[in-house]
Design a protein around this motif. Sequence first.
Motif, short mmCIF file in Angstrom:
data_model
loop_
_atom_site.label_atom_id
_atom_site.label_comp_id
_atom_site.label_asym_id
_atom_site.label_seq_id
_atom_site.Cartn_x
_atom_site.Cartn_y
_atom_site.Cartn_z
N LEU A 230 0.89 -1.16 0.00
CA LEU A 230 0.00 0.00 0.00
C LEU A 230 0.92 1.21 0.00
O LEU A 230 1.54 1.53 1.02
N VAL B 254 1.51 5.23 -1.10
CA VAL B 254 1.03 6.54 -1.54
C VAL B 254 2.25 7.44 -1.72
O VAL B 254 3.10 7.51 -0.81
N GLY C 30 -1.54 11.67 3.42
CA GLY C 30 -2.33 12.42 4.39
C GLY C 30 -3.62 13.00 3.83
O GLY C 30 -4.29 13.79 4.48
N GLY D 284 -6.10 10.96 2.46
CA GLY D 284 -7.15 9.95 2.46
C GLY D 284 -7.01 8.87 1.41
O GLY D 284 -7.81 7.93 1.38
N GLY E 127 -4.63 6.57 1.06
CA GLY E 127 -4.26 5.29 1.66
C GLY E 127 -5.48 4.60 2.25
O GLY E 127 -5.70 3.40 2.05
N THR E 128 -6.29 5.38 2.95
CA THR E 128 -7.51 4.83 3.56
C THR E 128 -8.45 4.29 2.48
O THR E 128 -9.03 3.20 2.62
N ASN F 123 7.32 1.35 11.41
CA ASN F 123 6.39 2.15 10.60
C ASN F 123 5.08 2.35 11.38
O ASN F 123 4.06 1.74 11.10
#
Length: 175
Positions: A101, A103, A109, A111, A113-114, A140
């Motif tokens: 995953l 980004v 920051g 959104g 990744g979410t 991490n």
Amino acid sequence: MSDVVIRAPSPADAEALGALGRQTFIDTFVTGFGIPYPEDDLAAFLDASFSPEATAAKLTEPGAAWWVAERDGALLAFANAGPNTLPHRDASTSHAELRRLYVAKSAQGLGLGTKLLALSLDWMEANTDGPLWIGVWSGNLKAQKLYAMHGFEKAGEYQYPVGAWRDDEFILRRG
Ligand SMILES: CC(C)(COP(=O)(O)OP(=O)(O)OC[C@H]1O[C@@H](n2cnc3c(N)ncnc32)[C@H](O)[C@@H]1OP(=O)(O)O)[C@@H](O)C(=O)NCCC(=O)NCCS
């Protein structure tokens, strides 16, 4: 990020996808966390993981799924899930694993990744006959916090090879 499109990558994305993976790995683990990888180990790992050829081959893996986030023709983020590869005594290849995953630093920051994680988890739940698995670098904390918010708990530890170097990683499980 209303103008961001999330879609499945095509073979034509292999080069840009690999470049995004390579740069995000360097930004996160070399520049960001300062892991002192020996130069040769890092170079071998980056080529094996993110060269256009390696990326093109990974995109054809049976049973795996990919998502990319794109804005104005540029890739900002990607996720990859597939059959589990993590070495845990309760894990099997019939379980799903989130492999990556990533980004881009400039798009973190916001959104993305979410959003990619949610898509990945839906796919993983539909393509597993047991728990879901994620490997994450032990230092991490940002990623660990994100995974904890989605129900993942630490289930073990292992060593992730970066060339001949070994990173200390946590194995996370949900379900
Ligand atoms: C970890 C990562 C996937 C998160 O994706 P993101 O798009 O940056 O994160 P989001 O904007 O969706 O935010 C998710 C959560 O991350 C945390 N977070 C976001 N930005 C953060 C920051 N600058 N510092 C600390 N935590 C932060 C927050 O807890 C946030 O939850 P919130 O919505 O309640 O605030 C992304 O930063 C990334 O790719 N990092 C580099 C590669 C990496 O570490 N990948 C994971 C390897 S397993």
